[in-house]
Design an enzyme around this catalytic site. Structure first.
Site, mmCIF file in Angstrom:
data_model
loop_
_atom_site.group_PDB
_atom_site.id
_atom_site.type_symbol
_atom_site.label_atom_id
_atom_site.label_comp_id
_atom_site.label_asym_id
_atom_site.label_seq_id
_atom_site.Cartn_x
_atom_site.Cartn_y
_atom_site.Cartn_z
ATOM 1 N N THR A 145 16.406 37.623 56.708
ATOM 2 C CA THR A 145 17.582 36.898 57.177
ATOM 3 C C THR A 145 18.280 37.640 58.311
ATOM 4 O O THR A 145 18.273 38.881 58.350
ATOM 5 C CB THR A 145 18.572 36.689 56.015
ATOM 6 O OG1 THR A 145 19.766 36.094 56.520
ATOM 7 C CG2 THR A 145 18.967 38.004 55.339
ATOM 8 N N SER A 187 26.855 39.630 51.532
ATOM 9 C CA SER A 187 26.830 39.085 50.166
ATOM 10 C C SER A 187 25.742 39.824 49.390
ATOM 11 O O SER A 187 24.913 40.515 49.983
ATOM 12 C CB SER A 187 26.494 37.581 50.196
ATOM 13 O OG SER A 187 25.110 37.407 50.499
ATOM 14 N N TYR A 189 23.251 38.450 47.964
ATOM 15 C CA TYR A 189 21.966 37.903 48.424
ATOM 16 C C TYR A 189 21.497 38.635 49.681
ATOM 17 O O TYR A 189 20.355 39.105 49.759
ATOM 18 C CB TYR A 189 22.089 36.390 48.700
ATOM 19 C CG TYR A 189 21.108 35.945 49.748
ATOM 20 C CD1 TYR A 189 19.752 35.881 49.454
ATOM 21 C CD2 TYR A 189 21.512 35.659 51.060
ATOM 22 C CE1 TYR A 189 18.825 35.539 50.435
ATOM 23 C CE2 TYR A 189 20.605 35.320 52.037
ATOM 24 C CZ TYR A 189 19.261 35.261 51.720
ATOM 25 O OH TYR A 189 18.354 34.942 52.685
ATOM 26 N N HIS A 190 22.387 38.738 50.688
ATOM 27 C CA HIS A 190 21.985 39.396 51.932
ATOM 28 C C HIS A 190 21.637 40.868 51.672
ATOM 29 O O HIS A 190 20.752 41.425 52.308
ATOM 30 C CB HIS A 190 23.098 39.285 52.982
ATOM 31 C CG HIS A 190 23.259 37.897 53.547
ATOM 32 N ND1 HIS A 190 24.236 37.042 53.137
ATOM 33 C CD2 HIS A 190 22.535 37.216 54.472
ATOM 34 C CE1 HIS A 190 24.127 35.887 53.804
ATOM 35 N NE2 HIS A 190 23.100 35.967 54.609
ATOM 36 N N LYS A 193 18.069 41.454 50.777
ATOM 37 C CA LYS A 193 17.146 41.415 51.919
ATOM 38 C C LYS A 193 17.172 42.744 52.676
ATOM 39 O O LYS A 193 16.194 43.118 53.315
ATOM 40 C CB LYS A 193 17.504 40.259 52.852
ATOM 41 C CG LYS A 193 17.395 38.888 52.194
ATOM 42 C CD LYS A 193 15.962 38.372 52.200
ATOM 43 C CE LYS A 193 15.853 37.011 51.549
ATOM 44 N NZ LYS A 193 14.564 36.378 51.658
HETATM 45 N N1 USQ Z 1 30.666 27.522 56.129
HETATM 46 C C1 USQ Z 1 31.691 26.637 56.372
HETATM 47 N N2 USQ Z 1 31.727 25.485 55.664
HETATM 48 C C2 USQ Z 1 30.751 25.147 54.756
HETATM 49 C C3 USQ Z 1 29.695 26.055 54.521
HETATM 50 C C4 USQ Z 1 29.676 27.229 55.232
HETATM 51 O O1 USQ Z 1 32.582 26.879 57.190
HETATM 52 O O2 USQ Z 1 30.857 24.081 54.152
HETATM 53 C C5 USQ Z 1 30.611 28.784 56.872
HETATM 54 C C6 USQ Z 1 30.519 30.012 55.987
HETATM 55 O O3 USQ Z 1 31.770 30.473 55.571
HETATM 56 C C7 USQ Z 1 29.760 30.980 56.886
HETATM 57 C C8 USQ Z 1 28.853 30.079 57.722
HETATM 58 O O4 USQ Z 1 29.408 28.781 57.623
HETATM 59 O O5 USQ Z 1 30.644 31.610 57.744
HETATM 60 C C9 USQ Z 1 27.411 30.044 57.293
HETATM 61 O O6 USQ Z 1 27.303 29.688 55.920
HETATM 62 P P1 USQ Z 1 25.949 29.077 55.342
HETATM 63 O O7 USQ Z 1 26.176 28.720 53.904
HETATM 64 O O8 USQ Z 1 25.450 28.008 56.232
HETATM 65 O O9 USQ Z 1 24.909 30.300 55.516
HETATM 66 P P2 USQ Z 1 24.664 31.657 54.695
HETATM 67 O O10 USQ Z 1 25.503 31.732 53.497
HETATM 68 O O11 USQ Z 1 24.783 32.773 55.681
HETATM 69 O O12 USQ Z 1 23.156 31.564 54.214
HETATM 70 C C10 USQ Z 1 22.172 30.728 54.795
HETATM 71 C C11 USQ Z 1 20.995 30.617 53.825
HETATM 72 C C12 USQ Z 1 20.329 31.981 53.669
HETATM 73 C C13 USQ Z 1 19.943 32.523 55.021
HETATM 74 C C14 USQ Z 1 21.141 32.583 55.939
HETATM 75 C C15 USQ Z 1 20.756 32.944 57.340
HETATM 76 O O13 USQ Z 1 21.416 30.119 52.562
HETATM 77 O O14 USQ Z 1 19.186 31.861 52.828
HETATM 78 O O15 USQ Z 1 19.401 33.824 54.877
HETATM 79 O O16 USQ Z 1 21.733 31.265 56.024
HETATM 80 S S1 USQ Z 1 22.007 33.876 58.145
HETATM 81 O O17 USQ Z 1 23.298 33.238 57.941
HETATM 82 O O18 USQ Z 1 21.671 33.895 59.555
HETATM 83 O O19 USQ Z 1 22.029 35.186 57.532
#
Ligand code: USQ
Length: 406
Positions: A145, A187, A189-190, A193
């Protein structure tokens, strides 16, 4: 090639299995079906109706004449079974998706933290351990990730895995080294990784395993060329507060007339990739393995970056949806800049699909078709990063209202 796809029943594992089967590879899925059990635990379901893995593979065979084999094996718990399967089948490559992938789920409670660490770290270690024990020179491709790098504003582009540093010696000379880019998980989860990265580093160095780690951004979209072939090949599409990811959630919310759930100011900048590009990148990585004895190959599997509020505003404009500016349940930077290097995949021929209105409205249409399956009460993200929720509530400098929606 004979390819084992660990976690091949999941959101990226399934379309990857179809894509590689279509390309003529022999595909064996190993999966414990945990993602389906987690749906049951949470009382939610994929927006798209998913058949059993056995039914999905039967339809794939009926449609294309190609077989995808399925094995019910838990990588984290069934080490002997995993080793036996690898010994009998000796795949040329192993693609490892078999981890709990949601940050909010990993932060729900102490039990979920334990589960995520035990599951993810054991699955990865069992796999590496078995490859060494069996003297199996399979190319291991892991879905990592972008979150391993963290989201503080750095001001320079994040390199693909390794950072050149100069260290000053006692005699005033500068020694140059390349180190793994410092981990900064946001998090549990992160964090798993990040731990995976160290396991890979050790096994590549000590046992000369050939390993590729893909630092992937947030995936959007649901269909790939192959999932389009038959309604029962459809991919899963998560909308709930734990597993739904931001852009897909906004698109589904727009489709069901639910205000777009922006956390805090929406100043979070994140990296994105369309699911079709995600499976293409995995194929490119498969075709370009590192040499035996080389360090872990790391790619940034991302095609563009966007700020959350810009996405919300774009979708609101496109669909007429309202935006809800919500207290942020996560502990994360209110606003951040993000610049990422991703030329390795570009140099291997990736021509990225970028965000455009046509593709976005196609996803809204898929969401509208299955809107009757949505439980609106499961849309809000309620998993809080700290017990002191007040500490995580971000205030909106532009004076937009923070409110709750139902
Ligand atoms: N967010 C909102 N509103 C929502 C959902 C999320 O504002 O309804 C915000 C969160 O607070 C965060 C961002 O959007 O700041 C991203 O959240 P996300 O749930 O889209 O992504 P994340 O939790 O980081 O995890 C997802 C996948 C994970 C992958 C990661 C890639 O679930 O498996 O590893 O994206 S990355 O984010 O580039 O690390």
């Amino acid at each position: 090639m004979k390819i084992a796809v660990m976690g091949g029943d999941g959101f990226i594992g399934w379309p990857t299995s179809l894509h590689l089967s279509d390309a003529g590879h022999e595909i064996h899925i190993l999966d414990n079906l945990s993602r389906r059990w987690i749906d049951t635990e949470l009382g939610v379901q994929s927006l798209t109706p998913m058949d059993s893995i056995q039914e999905r593979t039967r339809i794939w065979h009926a449609e294309t004449g190609r077989r995808i084999h399925f094995n019910l094996i838990d990588l984290a718990k069934d080490y002997e079974l995993l080793k036996k399967w690898l010994a009998e089948n000796r795949p040329d490559a192993v693609i490892h998706f078999a981890e709990q992938r949601a940050a909010p789920y990993s932060m729900k409670s102490d039990r979920h933290k334990n589960y995520t660490v035990n599951n993810n770290v054991n699955a990865t270690h069992n796999l590496l351990n078995a490859l060494v024990e069996l003297e199996l020179d399979a190319h291991l491709i892991h879905l990592g990730t972008m979150g391993v790098y963290g989201y503080s504003t750095v001001g320079v582009a994040i390199p693909e895995g390794y950072l050149p540093v100069g260290i000053e010696t006692a005699t005033g000379k500068t020694v140059s080294q390349e180190i793994l880019y410092p981990s900064n998980p946001g998090s549990i989860y992160h964090m798993t990784k990040c731990l995976d990265q160290l396991l890979f580093h050790f096994y590549a160095k000590n046992d000369r395993l050939r390993i590729t780690d893909l630092h992937q951004g947030i995936v959007w979209g649901t269909h790939t060329e192959q999932t389009h072939l038959h309604p029962q090949l459809v991919n899963r599409f998560d909308y709930d507060g734990d597993y739904g990811t931001v852009l897909n959630r906004f698109l589904i919310q727009a489709a069901i007339g639910y205000p777009l759930t922006v956390h805090g100011t929406g100043g979070q900048t994140r990296a994105f990739i369309h699911i079709q590009d995600s499976v293409r990148c995995i194929e490119l990585a498969l075709n370009n393995p590192p040499a035996r004895g080389a360090r872990v190959e790391i790619f940034n599997q991302v095609t563009e970056t966007h700020r959350v509020r810009d996405l919300a505003e774009m979708i609101a404009k496109m669909t007429g949806a309202e935006i809800a500016w919500l207290p942020n349940p996560r502990k994360e930077a209110l606003e951040n800049e993000l610049i990422i290097r991703n030329e390795k995949f570009r140099n291997l021929g990736l021509d990225p699909i970028t965000l455009h209105a046509g593709l976005l409205s196609e996803i809204v249409d898929v969401a509208k078709k299955f809107a009757y399956r949505v439980d609106r009460s499961r849309v809000p993200a309620v998993s809080a990063w700290t017990k002191d929720i007040a500490a995580t509530i971000n205030h909106d400098p532009e004076g937009k209202r923070l409110k709750s929606v139902s």
